[in-house]
Design an enzyme around this catalytic site. Structure first.
Site, PDB file in Angstrom:
ATOM      1  N   CYS A   1       4.221  -1.050 -12.178  1.00  0.00           N
ATOM      2  CA  CYS A   1       4.705   0.074 -12.983  1.00  0.00           C
ATOM      3  C   CYS A   1       5.830  -0.418 -13.892  1.00  0.00           C
ATOM      4  O   CYS A   1       6.824   0.265 -14.110  1.00  0.00           O
ATOM      5  CB  CYS A   1       5.146   1.246 -12.115  1.00  0.00           C
TER       6      CYS A   1
ATOM      7  N   ALA B   1       0.769  -1.245   0.000  1.00  0.00           N
ATOM      8  CA  ALA B   1       0.000   0.000   0.000  1.00  0.00           C
ATOM      9  C   ALA B   1       0.801   1.297   0.000  1.00  0.00           C
ATOM     10  O   ALA B   1       0.318   2.314  -0.489  1.00  0.00           O
ATOM     11  CB  ALA B   1      -0.950   0.001   1.194  1.00  0.00           C
ATOM     12  N   ALA B   2       1.996   1.299   0.608  1.00  0.00           N
ATOM     13  CA  ALA B   2       2.735   2.567   0.738  1.00  0.00           C
ATOM     14  C   ALA B   2       3.093   3.117  -0.647  1.00  0.00           C
ATOM     15  O   ALA B   2       3.370   2.349  -1.564  1.00  0.00           O
ATOM     16  CB  ALA B   2       4.003   2.337   1.566  1.00  0.00           C
TER      17      ALA B   2
ATOM     18  N   ARG C   1       8.105   3.015   5.900  1.00  0.00           N
ATOM     19  CA  ARG C   1       7.126   3.273   4.846  1.00  0.00           C
ATOM     20  C   ARG C   1       5.703   3.164   5.375  1.00  0.00           C
ATOM     21  O   ARG C   1       4.803   3.892   4.945  1.00  0.00           O
ATOM     22  CB  ARG C   1       7.345   2.302   3.677  1.00  0.00           C
TER      23      ARG C   1
ATOM     24  N   ASP D   1       4.306  -8.312   5.765  1.00  0.00           N
ATOM     25  CA  ASP D   1       4.504  -8.793   4.410  1.00  0.00           C
ATOM     26  C   ASP D   1       3.223  -9.504   4.002  1.00  0.00           C
ATOM     27  O   ASP D   1       2.805 -10.473   4.640  1.00  0.00           O
ATOM     28  CB  ASP D   1       5.693  -9.758   4.377  1.00  0.00           C
TER      29      ASP D   1
ATOM     30  N   GLY E   1      -1.287   6.345  -2.101  1.00  0.00           N
ATOM     31  CA  GLY E   1      -2.096   7.006  -3.119  1.00  0.00           C
ATOM     32  C   GLY E   1      -3.312   6.188  -3.523  1.00  0.00           C
ATOM     33  O   GLY E   1      -4.443   6.691  -3.545  1.00  0.00           O
ATOM     34  N   LYS E   2      -3.097   4.931  -3.840  1.00  0.00           N
ATOM     35  CA  LYS E   2      -4.208   4.077  -4.269  1.00  0.00           C
ATOM     36  C   LYS E   2      -5.103   3.714  -3.090  1.00  0.00           C
ATOM     37  O   LYS E   2      -6.322   3.594  -3.240  1.00  0.00           O
ATOM     38  CB  LYS E   2      -3.666   2.817  -4.950  1.00  0.00           C
TER      39      LYS E   2
ATOM     40  N   GLU F   1       1.921  -3.041   4.507  1.00  0.00           N
ATOM     41  CA  GLU F   1       3.249  -2.523   4.170  1.00  0.00           C
ATOM     42  C   GLU F   1       4.249  -3.156   5.132  1.00  0.00           C
ATOM     43  O   GLU F   1       4.133  -3.009   6.337  1.00  0.00           O
ATOM     44  CB  GLU F   1       3.281  -1.000   4.270  1.00  0.00           C
TER      45      GLU F   1
END
Length: 302
Positions: free
Chosen positions: A239, A119-120, A147, A169, A123-124, A142
């Site tokens: 990404c 998640a870190a 983070r 994790d 934003g999403k 996370e």
């Protein structure tokens, strides 16, 4: 490219996967200086109000065709935006356009239990909270404590009151957890972004780093399928624009688990530049002057 340099390994992978002409277009996309983009936080405001306030501050912006909340800033950089009250109050969140797409593909709804597996910085996570009007229960994982602290900070500032952060994790979550929807924006080589081209990066993209990334991605996706309720949906995204981290990971997991691809409607995102994919129904964004490279697959557990 100044401080940027596309790794030779990546250049060869792109030519092999996409062909010389399309690889050249991707390399040119890396070189573009993207404008600042942001998301109006629906938990506190709306896109029109943000545009008015930015205009009053002398900052020009425009909407993208696929979202009223996603704005492209045309005459300012991050530093100026971070000084605004809008930013401090959490009414806006600086976020790349490509990273706003997976939550929209997932389509979280009020009343659902949702898992964000990596998640870190949030934003999403906060985008999903905003889409549901804080009416969904979101678990945000996370594993890195620092983070995770940043994630919690962003969640608090955005007013995402029904998000629970787990410093864990996601591959090691207890199997008794089950969720209506899951977002797995998996850690990857970042081959769709300029970050992979930074000369000062500690980790360079090569065959070994690609194998390590795909191994972790597959483990996370297998785990996601365990936690997803039968008949329900998840989104796998990275990404990266390399098939080894995207289509090939999805293919292997689909062969082992009872799941199928639900086609993403490309018409939902007019103007987004796309790359061809090996799996019909998946979507890969081509890096250009506005978008980072990004891959998405919408999956349903049978």
């Amino acid at each position: 490219m100044g401080q940027w340099e596309v790794p030779g390994f990546l250049q060869e992978k792109l030519k092999s996967q996409y062909g010389k002409e399309l690889a050249g277009r991707i390399l040119e996309g890396y070189r573009q200086e993207r404008p600042v983009t942001l998301r109006a936080n629906l938990l506190k405001t709306d896109g029109a109000s943000v545009q008015r306030q930015l205009d009053e501050a002398g900052i020009l912006c425009r909407q993208v065709p696929w979202s009223r909340e996603a704005l492209v800033v045309t005459n300012a950089r991050e530093e100026k935006l971070r000084k605004l009250k809008l930013y401090e109050s959490g009414e806006i969140y600086l976020q790349s356009l490509s990273s706003m797409l997976p939550p929209l593909v997932l389509g979280p709804k009020a009343g659902e239990s949702i898992l964000d597996m990596a998640a870190a910085p949030g934003g999403k996570t906060t985008q999903m909270a905003a889409i549901t009007g804080n009416m969904a229960s979101v678990t945000a994982c996370e594993k890195n404590r620092i983070r995770a602290e940043r994630l919690q900070y962003n969640i608090d500032r955005q007013g995402a009151s029904r998000v629970c952060v787990m410093v864990a994790d996601a591959r090691k979550l207890d199997d008794f957890f089950s969720f209506d929807k899951i977002l797995l924006d998996a850690p990857c080589t970042g081959s769709g972004t300029l970050d992979v081209c930074r000369k000062d990066r500690k980790a360079h993209l090569d065959g070994d780093s690609l194998k390590r990334a795909s191994k972790v991605q597959e483990e996370l996706l297998v785990k996601a399928m365990k936690h997803l309720k039968p008949g329900h949906e998840m989104v796998y995204s990275t990404c990266s624009i390399l098939a080894e981290e995207n289509e090939q990971v999805v293919k292997r997991v689909l062969q082992r688990r009872g799941a199928k691809i639900l086609p993403i409607e490309e018409g939902q995102f007019p103007g987004v530049p796309l790359l061809p994919t090996e799996l019909e129904g998946t979507m890969c964004v081509c890096p250009d002057g506005l978008y980072e490279g990004f891959f998405m697959a919408r999956l349903q557990k049978l």
